[in-house]
Design a protein around this motif. Structure first.
Motif, short mmCIF file in Angstrom:
data_model
loop_
_atom_site.label_atom_id
_atom_site.label_comp_id
_atom_site.label_asym_id
_atom_site.label_seq_id
_atom_site.Cartn_x
_atom_site.Cartn_y
_atom_site.Cartn_z
N MET A 1 7.23 8.14 5.40
CA MET A 1 5.80 7.98 5.71
C MET A 1 5.43 6.51 5.72
O MET A 1 5.84 5.76 4.83
CB MET A 1 4.95 8.68 4.64
CG MET A 1 5.18 10.16 4.53
SD MET A 1 4.26 10.85 3.11
CE MET A 1 5.09 10.05 1.74
N GLU B 1 -2.74 6.18 2.05
CA GLU B 1 -3.75 5.42 1.31
C GLU B 1 -5.00 6.28 1.08
O GLU B 1 -5.43 7.02 1.97
CB GLU B 1 -4.16 4.16 2.08
CG GLU B 1 -3.03 3.20 2.36
CD GLU B 1 -2.69 2.31 1.18
OE1 GLU B 1 -2.87 2.75 0.03
OE2 GLU B 1 -2.23 1.18 1.41
N THR C 1 11.63 10.34 -1.09
CA THR C 1 10.49 9.82 -0.34
C THR C 1 10.78 8.39 0.11
O THR C 1 11.33 7.59 -0.65
CB THR C 1 9.22 9.82 -1.21
OG1 THR C 1 8.95 11.16 -1.63
CG2 THR C 1 8.02 9.30 -0.44
N VAL D 1 3.13 3.66 4.60
CA VAL D 1 2.30 3.63 3.40
C VAL D 1 0.82 3.76 3.76
O VAL D 1 0.04 4.36 3.00
CB VAL D 1 2.58 2.36 2.58
CG1 VAL D 1 2.07 1.11 3.30
CG2 VAL D 1 1.97 2.46 1.18
N LEU E 1 8.75 5.13 1.88
CA LEU E 1 7.49 4.52 2.31
C LEU E 1 7.81 3.28 3.13
O LEU E 1 8.65 2.47 2.74
CB LEU E 1 6.64 4.13 1.10
CG LEU E 1 6.19 5.25 0.17
CD1 LEU E 1 5.36 4.68 -0.97
CD2 LEU E 1 5.42 6.32 0.92
N THR E 2 7.13 3.13 4.27
CA THR E 2 7.38 2.00 5.14
C THR E 2 6.16 1.11 5.23
O THR E 2 5.02 1.58 5.25
CB THR E 2 7.77 2.46 6.55
OG1 THR E 2 6.71 3.25 7.10
CG2 THR E 2 9.05 3.29 6.52
N SER F 1 -0.73 0.58 -1.57
CA SER F 1 -0.20 -0.73 -1.19
C SER F 1 -0.49 -1.78 -2.25
O SER F 1 0.37 -2.60 -2.60
CB SER F 1 -0.79 -1.17 0.15
OG SER F 1 -0.41 -0.30 1.19
N TYR G 1 -2.27 13.05 1.17
CA TYR G 1 -1.25 13.56 2.07
C TYR G 1 -1.81 14.80 2.75
O TYR G 1 -2.31 15.71 2.08
CB TYR G 1 0.03 13.90 1.31
CG TYR G 1 1.14 14.38 2.20
CD1 TYR G 1 1.77 13.51 3.08
CD2 TYR G 1 1.55 15.70 2.16
CE1 TYR G 1 2.79 13.94 3.91
CE2 TYR G 1 2.57 16.15 3.00
CZ TYR G 1 3.20 15.26 3.86
OH TYR G 1 4.20 15.69 4.69
N LEU H 1 0.44 9.68 -6.29
CA LEU H 1 1.67 9.21 -5.67
C LEU H 1 2.90 9.78 -6.37
O LEU H 1 3.87 10.17 -5.71
CB LEU H 1 1.71 7.67 -5.68
CG LEU H 1 2.98 7.04 -5.08
CD1 LEU H 1 3.14 7.43 -3.61
CD2 LEU H 1 2.94 5.53 -5.24
#
Length: 533
Positions: free
Chosen positions: A479, A485, A452, A481, A454-455, A494, A436, A443
């Motif tokens: 955010m 990463e 949080t 995803v 995640l999309t 992922s 990040y 994570l």
């Protein structure tokens, strides 16, 4: 009254053992003022006591600056071996769906853990720890809690927003004053614990459990490696056992020699305890939450006592913080009982089944144990019925009122020993590396900072962010995803989550998955459910 100050903005923690220490640190991490009371005059650093710290509890302690030191100082073990007499029946190793920074378990004395947590508390200005303060009364009402007690300079009374009771298993008067029952069972057999300093090179990195060894026929012995060439040995003994007499007669030395042989040894600490299985009928009374042994007592076979108490503390801390700041409805705090009482029931169910096998009390239980152990040497299916304890693991909030279930990710029930369920709503996130702002961060650590979202790759994160920020008062981080990463990691976020391109994942501030949905409307409904709106 010696303390007439209102303290209406403070949370009171009753009890400054490791669960109380954890609660104080976690509340302060969310920016809340904490006053901790303990009736002891000072910390009593003695004996190994709760030695076995589970990976996910190390992770919780890491969020308050203590987990890495506990892990580094402890003895790491990854294998749990179970024997019947001299025959090894099975060895259990532990799965890791992510790439955790921490080993499955480390062994370290409770005394040392408390010192490490005290160091963290010493650098936390929001925590005021008061020794020799005995809380004698707790009176919750709609607006807060009145706490009364005695101190070296006289009685005290103060007001608090919430109280987290971490006062141990013997706080009967306080529980009863809140109308909380503490029911359960105590076992007749007792257990002798000795911390032995010696050299047993082949046993340094594994936990060993023996059924009916020749050196304790008809009963059990459990051996754990600890730091400084020390081994924690638990013998099951009968209810008439007399440690002082065994010392005088030399029988204690003979008992130890049967395990360590001719090796030189030193007894660091010895104690005798009786096993209990007890649970509060509820873990909250208004603005008072019960945590740790105050709420549930389990036998040590499975290391579910202290570990579950720390998980209680984290669950309480974020909910009190979100309700106190207006991020969530006050009803959020009431879900503490829903989630952590269910966890306590599961722990009690598991450890009670273990004790039925370890210390059978009925003719049927005795016969079942004898036949199972006799058959286990040659029959692998019988070995699966041998119960030497299911080791500590997180509880999964799949039935929580805060969880939005996903039909495509159904929970198949408790996984086999040593395994974790696949990521899904109600499941703790795998401990997987992320990045990040170009900085490496686990994570879970990222999730513990805020709500949080995640999309997946096909989701417009910007429009999701606008919708969430317009409707949710709590701080929230949205955010893609792909943006977190870590390309250098052995497994990506992922991959670890199995996130699909059209999915939106809502993560709780304690690093559990709250929901997996597929559009902003579903996300807002899931967020409202999570915040008890």
């Amino acid at each position: 009254m010696t303390d007439g100050r209102a303290h209406d903005d403070a949370v009171v923690v009753v009890g400054n053992g490791p669960v109380g220490q954890s609660a104080s640190l976690l509340l302060a991490r969310w920016g809340l003022r904490v006053i901790t009371f303990d009736e002891r005059p000072e910390r009593d650093y003695v004996g190994s006591r709760s030695i076995c710290q589970q990976r996910d509890v190390l992770d919780i302690w890491d969020s308050v600056g203590a987990g890495r030191q506990v892990a580094d100082e402890g003895v790491t073990w990854t294998t749990a071996r179970t024997f019947h007499r001299d025959l090894e029946l099975f060895a259990l190793t532990f799965e890791d769906r992510g790439r955790s920074r921490f080993p499955p378990f480390v062994n370290i004395s409770q005394s040392r853990t408390e010192r490490i947590l005290d160091t963290a508390l010493g650098s936390q200005p929001l925590v005021d720890a008061r020794w020799a303060h005995c809380v004698t009364g707790i009176r919750p009402d709609a607006g807060g809690v009145t706490v009364v007690g005695t101190s070296p300079v006289g009685p005290f009374e103060l007001r608090a927003t919430y109280v987290v009771m971490c006062a141990g298993g013997h706080c009967d008067d306080l529980r009863e004053s809140l109308g909380i029952e503490f029911y359960g069972h105590s076992y007749a057999d007792r257990f002798l614990i000795c911390d032995i300093r010696t050299e047993l090179p082949d046993w340094r990195t594994e936990r060993r459990f023996y059924f009916d060894p020749r050196w304790n026929p008809g009963r059990q012995v459990l051996i754990h490696p600890c730091p400084d060439s020390t081994y924690r040995i638990d013998w099951q003994v009968d209810e008439t056992y007399d440690l002082d007499e065994e010392r005088r007669s030399g029988a204690l030395d003979r008992r130890i020699r049967q395990i360590v042989g001719d090796a030189a040894y030193e007894i660091v600490w010895c104690s005798v305890y009786r096993a209990h299985e007890r649970i509060a009928d509820r873990m909250s009374a208004g603005r008072v939450l019960l945590a740790g042994d105050c709420a549930h007592l389990v036998t040590p076979f499975g290391a579910r006592g202290l570990n579950s108490g720390v998980q209680d503390a984290e669950n309480a801390a974020w909910k009190i913080a979100y309700a106190s700041r207006g991020y969530a409805s006050p009803a959020l705090v009431r879900t503490y009982d829903d989630e952590r009482h269910a966890a306590a029931v599961e722990n009690l169910t598991i450890t009670s089944a273990t004790m039925d096998f370890l210390a059978p009390e009925t003719p049927e239980q005795i016969a079942y144990r004898r036949v199972t152990l006799d058959d286990a040497g040659a029959d692998p299916s019988a070995r699966a019925r041998v119960d030497s304890g299911r080791l500590a693991e997180p509880f999964w909030y799949v039935d929580s009122p805060l969880t939005t279930l996903d039909p495509s990710r159904t929970f198949e029930g408790r996984p086999p020993k040593g395994f974790t369920p696949a990521p899904a709503p109600g499941i703790l996130l795998p401990d997987v590396p992320a990045r990040y702002d170009s900085v490496a961060i686990p994570l879970r650590s990222l999730a513990r900072e805020h709500l949080t979202v995640l999309t997946g790759a096909d989701v417009d994160a910007t429009s999701v962010s606008r919708a969430v920020r317009a409707m949710v008062s709590a701080p929230v981080r949205v955010m893609p995803v792909a943006a977190i990463e870590d390309s250098m990691a052995a497994i990506t976020v992922s991959e670890a989550l199995g996130i699909q391109a059209d999915e939106i994942w809502l993560l709780r501030p304690d690093a559990y998955v709250a929901a997996v949905v597929r559009d902003a409307e579903e996300l807002l409904a899931a967020a409202a459910r999570l915040l008890a709106r």
